[in-house]
Motif scaffolding. Structure first.
Motif, mmCIF file in Angstrom:
data_model
loop_
_atom_site.group_PDB
_atom_site.id
_atom_site.type_symbol
_atom_site.label_atom_id
_atom_site.label_comp_id
_atom_site.label_asym_id
_atom_site.label_seq_id
_atom_site.Cartn_x
_atom_site.Cartn_y
_atom_site.Cartn_z
ATOM 1 N N GLY A 18 0.815 -1.208 0.000
ATOM 2 C CA GLY A 18 0.000 0.000 0.000
ATOM 3 C C GLY A 18 0.845 1.252 0.000
ATOM 4 N N PHE A 19 1.933 1.212 0.745
ATOM 5 C CA PHE A 19 2.872 2.336 0.795
ATOM 6 C C PHE A 19 3.438 2.615 -0.594
ATOM 7 C CE2 PHE A 19 7.268 3.752 1.076
ATOM 8 C CZ PHE A 19 7.224 4.792 1.987
ATOM 9 N N GLN A 44 0.759 3.919 -3.182
ATOM 10 C CA GLN A 44 0.325 5.290 -2.938
ATOM 11 C C GLN A 44 1.353 6.314 -3.394
ATOM 12 O OE1 GLN A 44 -0.476 6.106 1.187
ATOM 13 N NE2 GLN A 44 -1.404 8.096 0.770
ATOM 14 N N ARG A 45 2.646 5.967 -3.301
ATOM 15 C CA ARG A 45 3.688 6.972 -3.531
ATOM 16 C C ARG A 45 4.467 6.783 -4.827
ATOM 17 N NH1 ARG A 45 3.021 5.979 1.731
ATOM 18 N NH2 ARG A 45 3.063 7.729 3.191
ATOM 19 N N HIS A 48 3.790 5.209 -8.332
ATOM 20 C CA HIS A 48 2.839 4.582 -9.237
ATOM 21 C C HIS A 48 3.519 3.800 -10.362
ATOM 22 C CE1 HIS A 48 -0.232 6.828 -7.164
ATOM 23 N NE2 HIS A 48 0.402 7.953 -7.411
#
Length: 268
Positions: free
Chosen positions: A250-251, A254-255, A257
């Motif tokens: 998830g980290f 989110q940052r 792509h």
């Protein structure tokens, strides 16, 4: 919680922090491997997390022979993450190194770390290698590299190359890293039974601006068949595994792509 033998003094270059819980069979070897090679530039703080197997007595005896050793005694057990969080509150060093209390610090490791601190002063993370040590297999030792890339060069953490490089070799161990203390003022260890290093290193990575890989083995990592990281058959292990995977994936999603989530599958 009581604190023994911690005095005001000139700030050390390095704080070595060691959580201790029910490792009486290994504790003397761990601490003496470290204490016999340090000098005035370091502080060593152990935290006894309410051990019930004789660790408290071992620590008290060691303090008599090694005044450099400082010990925090807790009356209640809170787990390794809470122990590390408490230890870093007491640390005064410019850099911080966490050691596991069943491992061995290799001869010369301390000198190598101090040299790296001096040469790359201000760098956020210093990365070293280790030996996998298997006492049950005739004390077999196998060198484990923790990083791919240039050695002894200060690198900028562009697009979180620090984290993605660690992923490639599946080396998420904080005892391979020496951290600039300003990073640890902003990150806490999560309260978990396993894989707390995955969460912690993920959080550190976004704050890290620079790092250096010194390609030197720092510890002998003791493989224990019944330890929390080698016992892989319980449901709780799988739950912790999935939690760590989901957190890091998830980290990344989110940052970053453009980074393939499939690459996160090699966390372990």
């Amino acid at each position: 919680m009581s604190l023994v033998n911690i005095h005001d003094q000139k700030l050390p270059k390095l704080s070595i922090l060691i959580p201790v819980y029910n490792v009486a069979d290994y504790l003397v070897d761990c601490l003496t491997s470290l204490l016999k090679q340090v000098d005035h530039q370091v502080e060593i703080i152990a935290l006894d997390d309410a051990s019930s197997d004789g660790c408290t007595k071992i620590l008290q005896d060691l303090q008599k022979h090694y005044p450099k050793l400082q010990v925090i005694y807790q009356k209640q057990n809170f787990g390794v993450s809470a122990a590390r969080n408490n230890l870093k509150k007491y640390a005064k060093g410019e850099y911080i190194w966490f050691i596991d209390s069943d491992d061995i610090v290799r001869e010369g490791a301390y000198e190598v770390i101090l040299q790296a601190i001096d040469e790359f002063y201000g760098v956020d993370v210093i990365i070293g290698d280790y030996y996998l040590w298997e006492p049950a297999k005739q004390n077999a030792l196998r060198l484990e590299k923790t990083f791919l890339g240039r050695t002894n060069v200060k690198l900028d953490n562009i697009e979180n190359s620090f984290l993605f490089n660690l992923n490639k070799l599946r080396k998420n161990y904080i005892w391979c890293h020496i951290y600039n203390r300003h990073l640890l003022d902003k990150v806490e260890f999560p309260s978990r039974a396993r894989f707390e290093d995955i969460f912690f290193i993920t959080d550190i990575s976004i704050l890290c601006n620079s790092y250096v890989y010194i390609s030197h083995p720092l510890v002998n990592y003791r493989s224990r068949p019944n330890s929390s990281t080698t016992s892989k058959k319980s449901c709780s292990y799988i739950n912790d595994y999935l939690s760590a995977f989901l957190y890091r994936s998830g980290f990344v999603a989110q940052r970053f792509h453009n980074y393939m989530i499939l690459e996160v599958l090699i966390i372990f």
